[in-house]
Design a protein around this motif. Structure first.
Motif, PDB file in Angstrom:
ATOM      1  N   LEU A 207     -30.644  -0.889  69.339  1.00 26.87           N
ATOM      2  CA  LEU A 207     -30.327  -1.458  68.028  1.00 26.87           C
ATOM      3  C   LEU A 207     -30.384  -0.373  66.951  1.00 26.87           C
ATOM      4  CD1 LEU A 207     -29.763  -3.850  66.130  1.00 26.87           C
ATOM      5  CD2 LEU A 207     -32.235  -4.265  66.051  1.00 26.87           C
ATOM      6  N   ARG A 208     -31.388   0.482  67.017  1.00 33.01           N
ATOM      7  CA  ARG A 208     -31.500   1.573  66.034  1.00 33.01           C
ATOM      8  C   ARG A 208     -30.306   2.523  66.149  1.00 33.01           C
ATOM      9  NH1 ARG A 208     -36.971   1.581  68.193  1.00 33.01           N
ATOM     10  NH2 ARG A 208     -38.304   0.325  66.817  1.00 33.01           N
ATOM     11  N   ASP A 209     -29.855   2.790  67.380  1.00 33.94           N
ATOM     12  CA  ASP A 209     -28.655   3.619  67.580  1.00 33.94           C
ATOM     13  C   ASP A 209     -27.440   2.992  66.908  1.00 33.94           C
ATOM     14  OD1 ASP A 209     -29.964   5.549  69.018  1.00 33.94           O
ATOM     15  OD2 ASP A 209     -29.392   4.770  70.990  1.00 33.94           O
ATOM     16  N   MET A 210     -27.309   1.677  67.053  1.00 36.44           N
ATOM     17  CA  MET A 210     -26.183   0.964  66.447  1.00 36.44           C
ATOM     18  C   MET A 210     -26.240   1.049  64.926  1.00 36.44           C
ATOM     19  SD  MET A 210     -26.301  -2.298  69.049  1.00 36.44           S
ATOM     20  CE  MET A 210     -24.964  -3.271  68.370  1.00 36.44           C
ATOM     21  N   GLN A 211     -27.450   0.931  64.365  1.00 35.32           N
ATOM     22  CA  GLN A 211     -27.593   1.030  62.907  1.00 35.32           C
ATOM     23  C   GLN A 211     -27.181   2.411  62.405  1.00 35.32           C
ATOM     24  OE1 GLN A 211     -31.740  -0.180  62.508  1.00 35.32           O
ATOM     25  NE2 GLN A 211     -31.137  -2.195  61.736  1.00 35.32           N
ATOM     26  N   GLN A 212     -27.482   3.443  63.180  1.00 39.73           N
ATOM     27  CA  GLN A 212     -27.075   4.790  62.793  1.00 39.73           C
ATOM     28  C   GLN A 212     -25.570   4.971  62.885  1.00 39.73           C
ATOM     29  OE1 GLN A 212     -29.030   7.134  61.342  1.00 39.73           O
ATOM     30  NE2 GLN A 212     -30.559   5.487  61.400  1.00 39.73           N
ATOM     31  N   GLU A 216     -21.943   5.824  59.979  1.00 42.17           N
ATOM     32  CA  GLU A 216     -20.871   6.811  60.160  1.00 42.17           C
ATOM     33  C   GLU A 216     -19.483   6.199  60.053  1.00 42.17           C
ATOM     34  OE1 GLU A 216     -21.671   9.995  60.377  1.00 42.17           O
ATOM     35  OE2 GLU A 216     -23.787   9.374  60.289  1.00 42.17           O
ATOM     36  N   ILE A 217     -19.389   4.889  59.884  1.00 48.10           N
ATOM     37  CA  ILE A 217     -18.083   4.241  59.756  1.00 48.10           C
ATOM     38  C   ILE A 217     -17.379   4.761  58.501  1.00 48.10           C
ATOM     39  CG2 ILE A 217     -16.898   2.026  59.401  1.00 48.10           C
ATOM     40  CD1 ILE A 217     -17.988   2.352  62.224  1.00 48.10           C
ATOM     41  N   MET A 253     -20.023  -2.416  50.438  1.00 50.30           N
ATOM     42  CA  MET A 253     -19.569  -1.288  51.257  1.00 50.30           C
ATOM     43  C   MET A 253     -20.342  -1.217  52.567  1.00 50.30           C
ATOM     44  SD  MET A 253     -19.525   2.830  50.424  1.00 50.30           S
ATOM     45  CE  MET A 253     -21.308   2.963  50.589  1.00 50.30           C
ATOM     46  N   LYS A 254     -21.668  -1.363  52.499  1.00 45.90           N
ATOM     47  CA  LYS A 254     -22.483  -1.284  53.717  1.00 45.90           C
ATOM     48  C   LYS A 254     -22.173  -2.447  54.664  1.00 45.90           C
ATOM     49  CE  LYS A 254     -26.405   1.382  51.958  1.00 45.90           C
ATOM     50  NZ  LYS A 254     -27.866   1.408  51.743  1.00 45.90           N
ATOM     51  N   ALA A 255     -21.985  -3.634  54.096  1.00 45.76           N
ATOM     52  CA  ALA A 255     -21.645  -4.787  54.926  1.00 45.76           C
ATOM     53  C   ALA A 255     -20.292  -4.594  55.594  1.00 45.76           C
ATOM     54  CB  ALA A 255     -21.642  -6.060  54.079  1.00 45.76           C
ATOM     55  N   SER A 256     -19.341  -4.014  54.854  1.00 49.29           N
ATOM     56  CA  SER A 256     -17.999  -3.798  55.422  1.00 49.29           C
ATOM     57  C   SER A 256     -18.036  -2.759  56.543  1.00 49.29           C
ATOM     58  CB  SER A 256     -17.016  -3.368  54.327  1.00 49.29           C
ATOM     59  OG  SER A 256     -17.348  -2.101  53.805  1.00 49.29           O
ATOM     60  N   GLN A 257     -18.917  -1.761  56.429  1.00 50.30           N
ATOM     61  CA  GLN A 257     -19.071  -0.778  57.508  1.00 50.30           C
ATOM     62  C   GLN A 257     -19.586  -1.463  58.783  1.00 50.30           C
ATOM     63  OE1 GLN A 257     -21.490   2.015  54.963  1.00 50.30           O
ATOM     64  NE2 GLN A 257     -20.320   3.582  56.068  1.00 50.30           N
ATOM     65  N   ALA A 258     -20.585  -2.321  58.613  1.00 51.03           N
ATOM     66  CA  ALA A 258     -21.145  -3.035  59.771  1.00 51.03           C
ATOM     67  C   ALA A 258     -20.130  -4.011  60.353  1.00 51.03           C
ATOM     68  CB  ALA A 258     -22.418  -3.779  59.355  1.00 51.03           C
ATOM     69  N   PHE A 259     -19.351  -4.658  59.489  1.00 56.08           N
ATOM     70  CA  PHE A 259     -18.341  -5.621  59.963  1.00 56.08           C
ATOM     71  C   PHE A 259     -17.246  -4.897  60.738  1.00 56.08           C
ATOM     72  CE2 PHE A 259     -14.707  -8.490  59.626  1.00 56.08           C
ATOM     73  CZ  PHE A 259     -15.300  -9.705  59.964  1.00 56.08           C
ATOM     74  N   ALA A 260     -16.823  -3.726  60.238  1.00 58.13           N
ATOM     75  CA  ALA A 260     -15.817  -2.929  60.953  1.00 58.13           C
ATOM     76  C   ALA A 260     -16.348  -2.502  62.317  1.00 58.13           C
ATOM     77  CB  ALA A 260     -15.446  -1.699  60.121  1.00 58.13           C
ATOM     78  N   PHE A 261     -17.612  -2.099  62.347  1.00 56.42           N
ATOM     79  CA  PHE A 261     -18.243  -1.702  63.615  1.00 56.42           C
ATOM     80  C   PHE A 261     -18.250  -2.864  64.605  1.00 56.42           C
ATOM     81  CE2 PHE A 261     -22.005  -1.373  66.320  1.00 56.42           C
ATOM     82  CZ  PHE A 261     -21.854  -0.104  66.859  1.00 56.42           C
ATOM     83  N   ARG A 265     -13.908  -1.162  65.181  1.00 55.39           N
ATOM     84  CA  ARG A 265     -13.215  -0.101  64.453  1.00 55.39           C
ATOM     85  C   ARG A 265     -14.205   0.918  63.909  1.00 55.39           C
ATOM     86  NH1 ARG A 265     -12.016  -2.550  60.281  1.00 55.39           N
ATOM     87  NH2 ARG A 265     -12.064  -4.746  60.853  1.00 55.39           N
ATOM     88  N   ASP A 266     -13.731   2.143  63.707  1.00 60.25           N
ATOM     89  CA  ASP A 266     -14.592   3.158  63.096  1.00 60.25           C
ATOM     90  C   ASP A 266     -14.172   3.436  61.654  1.00 60.25           C
ATOM     91  OD1 ASP A 266     -12.230   4.502  63.506  1.00 60.25           O
ATOM     92  OD2 ASP A 266     -13.093   6.114  64.742  1.00 60.25           O
ATOM     93  N   TYR A 267     -13.474   2.498  61.039  1.00 69.40           N
ATOM     94  CA  TYR A 267     -13.046   2.615  59.652  1.00 69.40           C
ATOM     95  C   TYR A 267     -12.954   1.215  59.040  1.00 69.40           C
ATOM     96  CZ  TYR A 267      -8.609   1.418  61.864  1.00 69.40           C
ATOM     97  OH  TYR A 267      -7.627   0.790  62.608  1.00 69.40           O
ATOM     98  N   VAL A 268     -13.095   1.160  57.718  1.00 70.73           N
ATOM     99  CA  VAL A 268     -13.054  -0.116  56.986  1.00 70.73           C
ATOM    100  C   VAL A 268     -11.631  -0.378  56.511  1.00 70.73           C
ATOM    101  CG1 VAL A 268     -13.877  -1.337  54.922  1.00 70.73           C
ATOM    102  CG2 VAL A 268     -15.445   0.083  56.254  1.00 70.73           C
ATOM    103  N   ILE A 269     -11.191  -1.632  56.568  1.00 73.05           N
ATOM    104  CA  ILE A 269      -9.873  -2.031  56.071  1.00 73.05           C
ATOM    105  C   ILE A 269     -10.057  -3.063  54.950  1.00 73.05           C
ATOM    106  CG2 ILE A 269      -8.711  -1.545  58.263  1.00 73.05           C
ATOM    107  CD1 ILE A 269      -8.755  -4.552  58.853  1.00 73.05           C
ATOM    108  N   PRO A 270      -9.032  -3.281  54.109  1.00 69.51           N
ATOM    109  CA  PRO A 270      -9.156  -4.251  53.008  1.00 69.51           C
ATOM    110  C   PRO A 270      -9.541  -5.656  53.468  1.00 69.51           C
ATOM    111  CG  PRO A 270      -7.222  -2.876  52.679  1.00 69.51           C
ATOM    112  CD  PRO A 270      -7.760  -2.536  54.033  1.00 69.51           C
ATOM    113  N   ASP A 271      -9.086  -6.060  54.656  1.00 71.21           N
ATOM    114  CA  ASP A 271      -9.426  -7.393  55.177  1.00 71.21           C
ATOM    115  C   ASP A 271     -10.938  -7.575  55.296  1.00 71.21           C
ATOM    116  OD1 ASP A 271      -6.759  -7.842  55.309  1.00 71.21           O
ATOM    117  OD2 ASP A 271      -6.610  -7.982  57.492  1.00 71.21           O
ATOM    118  N   ASP A 272     -11.652  -6.512  55.653  1.00 72.63           N
ATOM    119  CA  ASP A 272     -13.116  -6.586  55.749  1.00 72.63           C
ATOM    120  C   ASP A 272     -13.716  -6.925  54.391  1.00 72.63           C
ATOM    121  OD1 ASP A 272     -12.808  -5.727  58.388  1.00 72.63           O
ATOM    122  OD2 ASP A 272     -13.129  -3.624  57.876  1.00 72.63           O
TER     123      ASP A 272
END
Length: 318
Positions: A207-212, A216-217, A253-261, A265-272
């Motif tokens: 889980l900690r690995d996933m948070q890290q 990076e998204i 922004m942080k929520a969108s990074q986690a949602f993209a993950f 995806r390794d990037y955020v899109i407007p839909d997120d």
């Protein structure tokens, strides 16, 4: 652990939670998004729809320590944080930590306790530490609070102040299950509650690995501008008395990074951004009294702002 393996872990967690929370894929995913973004969740809904079960299922799925705090009018801050007790043998005070010391904390019916006790959670939620008798104690990581409150029954309750609401990354509702889902719930609960048989699917280290990885998204500049533009429009809207703060922009922004993950995806899109903005902004704004009298709700205002804002287009690669 590589990215593909982490994506498989996301699917495992959500599928595991769905063994208990039937038909609640969106709630399970949003809860995991908040956990991976190192935020907290406020669950607002009527009793009996599975709020407590949701938190327990998430804690079991990631093999985290789980603590439950039942908030009542007579609960004291020391009942949450812990207390120093004098030991006559050693002739010194020994600190006994309260239930806030854990990985996943259920703050049940948080609006039933006094503001003084509610504020006992503030330092832990923001700084991941608590201070008792002048001594600061670092909390275990991950540290995740999921608070619940009943929006129907207000007698004898204390509405959360804006400063505390701002600490929650996401505010959402469970909602009633569909007829077919509720029948399936009855069947699965006929002999033994499915939560009792739920097994962990990942470790805390994973889980900690996933948070890290979430940190990076990639978030493109025009996506950041889109977030700030949405937040800025809440500050100048005809129905809004208090708009979203810069902290709200960071939260989105942080929520969108986690949602993209979680979406692979390794990037955020407007839909997120469009999907998450009502969950992230609605509890951080205050509507004008005339808007509330007209029956307008915060989520609707945010959705209108989204519909009126130009969506960024990905730049062409030169």
């Amino acid at each position: 652990m590589n990215n593909d393996m982490l994506q498989q872990q996301v699917k495992k967690i959500i599928q595991n939670i769905e063994k208990v929370m039937i038909g609640k894929n969106d709630v399970a995913k949003l809860s995991l998004v908040a956990l991976l973004a190192e935020g907290h969740v406020l669950l607002e809904d009527v009793p009996g729809v599975g709020k407590t079960m949701m938190v327990r299922a998430l804690a079991k799925s990631v093999n985290a320590s789980f603590k439950r705090i039942q908030f009542t009018p007579d609960l004291l801050p020391s009942d949450v944080l812990g207390v120093s007790i004098y030991n006559p043998k050693e002739m010194e005070f020994t600190f006994r930590p309260g239930p806030i010391v854990g990985n996943i904390i259920l703050a049940d019916e948080i609006n039933r306790t006094s503001p003084k006790t509610q504020s006992a959670l503030l330092e832990g939620m923001e700084e991941k530490s608590v201070t008792v008798d002048g001594v600061t104690l670092k909390l275990d990581e991950p540290f995740f609070v999921m608070a619940t409150q009943n929006p129907i029954e207000y007698e004898g309750t204390y509405p959360l102040p804006e400063a505390q609401l701002d600490r929650f990354l996401i505010k959402m509702k469970m909602g009633y299950p569909s007829i077919n889902d509720e029948i399936e719930v009855l069947t699965s609960s006929q002999r033994i509650s499915p939560i009792e048989e739920l097994q962990p699917v990942i470790t805390l280290d994973e889980l900690r690995d996933m948070q890290q990885q979430v940190k990076e998204i990639f978030v493109e500049e025009n996506i950041k501008q889109y977030i700030v533009e949405l937040a800025s429009k809440t500050r100048n809207h005809r129905h809004i008395y208090l708009g979203a703060s810069p902290r709200a922009s960071i939260a989105l922004m942080k929520a969108s990074q986690a949602f993209a993950f979680c979406s692979g995806r390794d990037y955020v899109i407007p839909d997120d951004i469009q999907y998450l903005a009502p969950f992230v902004f609605s509890h951080r704004i205050i509507l004008k009294s005339e808007a509330r009298y007209q029956g307008i709700i915060a989520e609707t205002v945010i959705e209108n702002i989204i519909s009126e804002t130009r969506v960024p287009i990905k730049r062409a690669v030169k």
